[in-house]
Scaffold this active site. Structure first.
Site, PDB file in Angstrom:
ATOM      1  N   THR A   1     -53.467 -43.868 -26.231  1.00  0.00           N
ATOM      2  CA  THR A   1     -54.151 -44.992 -26.870  1.00  0.00           C
ATOM      3  C   THR A   1     -54.435 -44.686 -28.331  1.00  0.00           C
ATOM      4  OG1 THR A   1     -55.133 -45.627 -24.758  1.00  0.00           O
ATOM      5  CG2 THR A   1     -56.172 -46.504 -26.747  1.00  0.00           C
TER       6      THR A   1
ATOM      7  N   HIS B   1     -55.030 -51.588 -23.912  1.00  0.00           N
ATOM      8  CA  HIS B   1     -53.890 -50.695 -23.631  1.00  0.00           C
ATOM      9  C   HIS B   1     -53.691 -50.796 -22.124  1.00  0.00           C
ATOM     10  CE1 HIS B   1     -51.734 -46.588 -24.349  1.00  0.00           C
ATOM     11  NE2 HIS B   1     -50.954 -47.513 -23.833  1.00  0.00           N
TER      12      HIS B   1
ATOM     13  N   GLU C   1     -51.854 -50.144 -36.493  1.00  0.00           N
ATOM     14  CA  GLU C   1     -52.282 -50.110 -37.899  1.00  0.00           C
ATOM     15  C   GLU C   1     -51.066 -49.998 -38.829  1.00  0.00           C
ATOM     16  OE1 GLU C   1     -56.311 -48.595 -39.140  1.00  0.00           O
ATOM     17  OE2 GLU C   1     -55.661 -47.050 -37.693  1.00  0.00           O
TER      18      GLU C   1
END
Length: 140
Positions: free
Chosen positions: A42, A76, A50
């Site tokens: 994760t 996730h 990002e």
């Protein structure tokens, strides 16, 4: 920021997950992480989302501008073993001054592994680094 940065802008980026981006590699000094399965972490998913948003913003920034992630709110939902390619798709949902909100989704070729939002703030890179240096110096 250039006036070309507007809601609706889309960008997609694919990344093949190497073993070095699995859970045991997040904090290799932690026995807890070392015991975890070797699946896409994760922590690295956050970075990949990002990265995709940074790529989407890059053509719309002025020289010296960068963006910082200021909020993440995505899931996730499925494990991805090394060797699979994760494709992240982002769309600019809102531009409010220097605050840019993205809708995000990631898929590993088998499952949708993530959905949500990510917020970035456009900054003057040199000014930001100067403030960080001043903070570090003040702390000693």
């Amino acid at each position: 920021m250039k006036d070309t940065l507007r809601p609706g802008l889309r960008h997609t980026f694919s990344y093949v997950v190497p073993p070095s981006k699995t859970v045991p590699h997040v904090y290799p000094e932690s026995p807890d992480f070392l015991e975890m399965p070797e699946v896409f972490a994760t922590a690295f998913l956050v970075g990949l989302i990002e990265w995709t948003c940074m790529q989407a913003l890059a053509p719309h920034l002025e020289p010296g501008e960068q963006s910082l992630g200021v909020h993440v709110d995505f899931s996730h939902d499925a494990a991805t073993p090394p060797g699979l390619s994760v494709t992240v798709s982002v769309e600019v949902a809102a531009v409010e001054g220097r605050r840019v909100t993205f809708r995000t989704e990631a898929h590993d070729g088998v499952d949708t592994i993530s959905r949500g939002t990510h917020v970035r703030f456009v900054i003057d890179g040199a000014r930001f680094r100067k403030k960080v240096a001043e903070k570090a110096a003040a702390k000693g």
